[in-house]
Structure formats: structure tokens, C-alpha cells
Design a protein around this motif. Structure first.
Motif, short mmCIF file in Angstrom:
data_model
loop_
_atom_site.label_atom_id
_atom_site.label_comp_id
_atom_site.label_asym_id
_atom_site.label_seq_id
_atom_site.Cartn_x
_atom_site.Cartn_y
_atom_site.Cartn_z
N ALA A 254 1.01 -1.41 -0.04
CA ALA A 254 -0.01 -0.06 -0.06
C ALA A 254 1.02 1.42 0.02
N HIS A 255 1.99 1.16 0.87
CA HIS A 255 2.99 2.58 0.77
C HIS A 255 3.39 2.60 -0.50
N ASP A 256 3.87 1.46 -1.26
CA ASP A 256 4.56 1.61 -2.43
C ASP A 256 3.60 2.04 -3.71
N ARG A 257 2.13 1.53 -3.44
CA ARG A 257 1.29 2.00 -4.52
C ARG A 257 1.17 3.52 -4.38
N ALA A 258 1.09 3.95 -3.23
CA ALA A 258 0.56 5.42 -3.10
C ALA A 258 1.67 6.41 -3.50
N ILE A 259 3.04 5.92 -3.21
CA ILE A 259 4.14 6.57 -3.65
C ILE A 259 4.21 6.78 -5.28
N GLU A 260 4.10 5.62 -5.85
CA GLU A 260 3.91 5.36 -7.33
C GLU A 260 3.05 6.07 -8.00
N ALA A 261 1.66 6.35 -7.36
CA ALA A 261 0.63 7.26 -7.70
C ALA A 261 0.75 8.64 -7.51
N VAL A 262 1.69 9.10 -6.83
CA VAL A 262 1.80 10.67 -6.68
C VAL A 262 2.27 11.61 -8.02
N ARG A 263 1.48 12.29 -8.40
CA ARG A 263 1.63 13.03 -9.58
C ARG A 263 0.70 14.44 -9.57
#
Length: 359
Positions: A254-263
Motif C-alpha cells: 500500500a505504501h509503495d502503490r501510493a508513492i507511485e501514484a503521486v503526480r
């Protein structure tokens, strides 16, 4: 040394005055005062008008104000409320905006009683909270220095986590290390919660000794030249159980998915949804009860709030945390937290500690 101030900060405050048709803005919060004029003391007020700004303080801070305040005229008072009221009336200021979240009700009432009936005190919230929303290079550099200190403190602490070590002793050791390494202060009481206590999201360090098999949640940060760091790591003492590994991997995903989704351009609530849906699909949605993150800067918790309700879109220059967690009363808790800077391409990680499970 105060931050490098820019005309843009004053312009942002004056833009609020114009948009709300005010005569002046009264700043009570020390973070906004420091942000706008550079004053680092613990009392005083700032008044911004369409044509300029004034910093008001009593004799305890006259010398400090002369050394630190820039771009604002310094005004002395003997009593705070009386001094503010006299200033507003002497300048004929009748429509005054103020930070509704910073001015206590008792202070508001006292000030209201000293003003003429024609003078309006107009509560503001979102506009003044958002003044510090975007961080400049100097601000980011100061947060990076705070992060560097707290990172070294965490690595120092890892060498001291043993069976039988007491939580508060570790907390004290970490806080001392940060202060000795150049931190002005810790950002908050260091959270070290082990075993079942790690299921307390804000469980302060206690007299509990750490036991073999415990999850140990460590939430820590410090302040450097006014700016904060904030990070959370979760470790396990000894070999983790299959369930501990499972929960950790779910939070990590969940942590990694959220960081990847930041834009830039996507709503903050959408970012929260990315992490929350990931945990929900794994069957642990009921055990992630807080928002995904928060802004960090002159305050360790500031705008933007990253939760399922905030419709504000992500913009370049924001700094905030990503910190999903799962908290199981019978097992313990796992939270992983990093600070990120929003760039034109996505998220730049400011914190650098690896978020793989540390055994």
C-alpha cells in the motif's frame, strides 16, 4: 537563522486580504509569523495590510525582533490584547481577518471587547492554513538536514534494540542522539511501541520491555532551523511469524502503490484511496483507521491533509507523508512512513531509510 524570505510570501497574505475584501490580516500562529517575517520567538502577533506589515511584541522580544524580523515594521506593546486593539483602531482598520484555529476563544473575546462595535473580526481557516503549502528550496534543504539527523538516530537505535530493553529507554536514547547531532528539538514525543502496544497508532514509549517476537513500531522526527522531519519504521525482534510477514507486506505494498501514484493534478483523496483499497482488498480495511498522510514543514502536521475527504489536487512543491498502517489488537501494528516532495514527474523521496522488514 530564519528562512530566506521572499516577496511572494507577503504577496500571498495580501492576496487573501484582497479576495476577502479585508483591511488587514491578524496572524497569531507562530508558524505563520515565522514564515512571513522570520521571527522565531514564542509570543507576538503579525498584522498585514494591503500596503505593508507590522510585527507587534512586548519588551521580552524587542531585541530579538530587531535581529530577526525583516520586511515588517516593529511595534511595541505592554499588554498584548490592548496593544493589538490600539493598533487596529489607531490605523482605522475595521475588517480584520484572523486565523480561527489559532486564536483561542478567550483571547477572541478579550480582543472583541476592546474594539469598537463597527470593527469586524472575520474568522479564516483554509486561506491562512494554505499559506505554507508549497515549499521552496531553502525549506526543503532544512527538512533534509532534519531527516539526515533522524536517520542517523534510527540507525544508532537499531544497535540497541535487544530483548529486555525498555521502550522509554530507547526513546530517550534516540532523542538525546538527535539533540547531540544538531537538532533544535524533537518533532514530537518519540513513539516506540512494541508487541501488542504497537497496535496503538500513537502509543508513547512505556516501561514495557521489548520481548522476542515483538513488532516494534518506531515513529520519530526532529526539528532543524525550524523545519521538521517525520518517519516511521516497524521492525521485529527475532524471527517474524507468517502473519507478521503477511501484514508487513500488505502495508508495504500500500505504501509503495501510493508513492507511485503521486503526480500533480490528482486529488489527495485519490491518493488515500489507492493505499486504502490495497489494504481493503487484502482483508484488513477495518484496521487502517487514520488518513494516509499530512504536510510537514514549520509544523510537523500542516497542510495538505492526505485523507479520503480532501479534494485538493496535488501540486508541485508540496511536501507530505505517506504512512499507511494496519493495527491488530492481538498481534500488534505495522506502519511505514516516508516524506515526499511533489515534483513535475511525481514523488521525490526525502526520507531514505529502506522500508523492507528489518529483523
Amino acid at each position: 537563522m530564519p528562512p530566506i524570505l521572499s516577496d511572494g510570501r507577503m504577496n500571498s497574505a495580501q492576496a487573501i486580504i484582497q479576495s476577502r475584501n479585508l483591511d488587514a490580516l491578524l496572524f497569531w500562529s507562530l508558524e505563520n509569523i515565522r514564515y512571513l517575517c522570520g521571527f522565531t520567538g514564542s509570543d507576538g502577533v503579525l498584522i498585514v495590510t494591503p500596503s505593508g506589515g507590522y510585527f507587534l511584541c512586548d519588551s521580552r522580544y524587542w531585541t530579538q525582533a530587531e535581529e530577526e524580523v525583516r520586511g515588517f515594521e516593529i511595534v511595541h506593546y505592554k499588554k498584548k490584547i490592548e496593544g493589538i486593539a490600539s493598533f487596529l483602531m489607531d490605523f482605522g482598520l475595521r475588517h480584520i481577518g484572523f486565523e480561527s484555529y489559532a486564536l483561542s476563544y478567550s483571547a477572541y473575546r478579550s480582543l472583541r471587547e476592546k474594539l469598537t462595535p463597527e470593527t469586524e473580526l472575520i474568522p479564516l481557516d483554509e486561506e491562512t492554513r494554505s499559506l505554507r503549502l508549497f515549499k521552496d528550496t531553502d525549506e526543503v534543504d532544512r527538512m533534509k538536514r532534519a531527516i539526515d539527523i533522524s536517520t542517523k538516530a534510527f540507525r544508532h537505535l537499531l544497535e540497541r534494540i535487544h530483548e529486555g530493553t525498555v521502550e522509554w529507554e530507547l526513546s530517550f536514547e534516540m532523542e538525546c542522539f538527535m539533540r547531540k547531532s544538531g537538532a533544535e528539538a524533537v518533532s514530537f514525543d518519540t513513539i516506540i511501541a512494541s508487541g501488542r502496544r504497537s497496535a496503538l497508532p500513537h502509543g508513547k514509549a512505556s516501561t514495557k520491555p521489548i520481548e522476542k517476537g515483538d513488532l516494534v513500531l518506531i515513529d520519530f522526527g526532529c526539528r532543524f532551523r525550524g523545519y521538521h522531519s517525520d518517519e516511521t519504521c516497524t521492525v521485529v525482534l527475532g524471527e517474524p511469524t507468517p502473519e507478521q510477514k503477511k501484514v508487513y507486506s500488505i502495508v508495504k505494498e500500500a505504501h509503495d502503490r501510493a508513492i507511485e501514484a503521486v503526480r500533480p493534478g490528482i486529488p489527495l483523496c485519490e491518493l488515500d484511496r489507492v493505499a486504502r483499497d490495497s489494504i481493503q482488498r487484502a482483508g484488513y480495511g477495518d484496521y487502517f483507521g487514520h488518513g494516509l498522510g499530512h504536510g510537514v514543514g514549520l509544523a510537523v502536521h500542516e497542510e495538505p491533509v492526505v485523507n479520503g475527504e480532501n479534494q485538493r489536487v496535488i501540486e508541485e512543491g508540496m511536501v507530505f507523508t505517506i504512512e499507511p498502517g494496519i493495527y491488530l489488537p492481538e498481534l500488534g501494528g505495522v506502519r511505514l512512513e516516508d516524506m515526499i516532495l511533489v515534483t513535475s514527474h511525481g514523488a521525490e523521496l526525502l526520507t531514505s531509510l529502506p522500508k523492507e522488514l528489518i529483523i
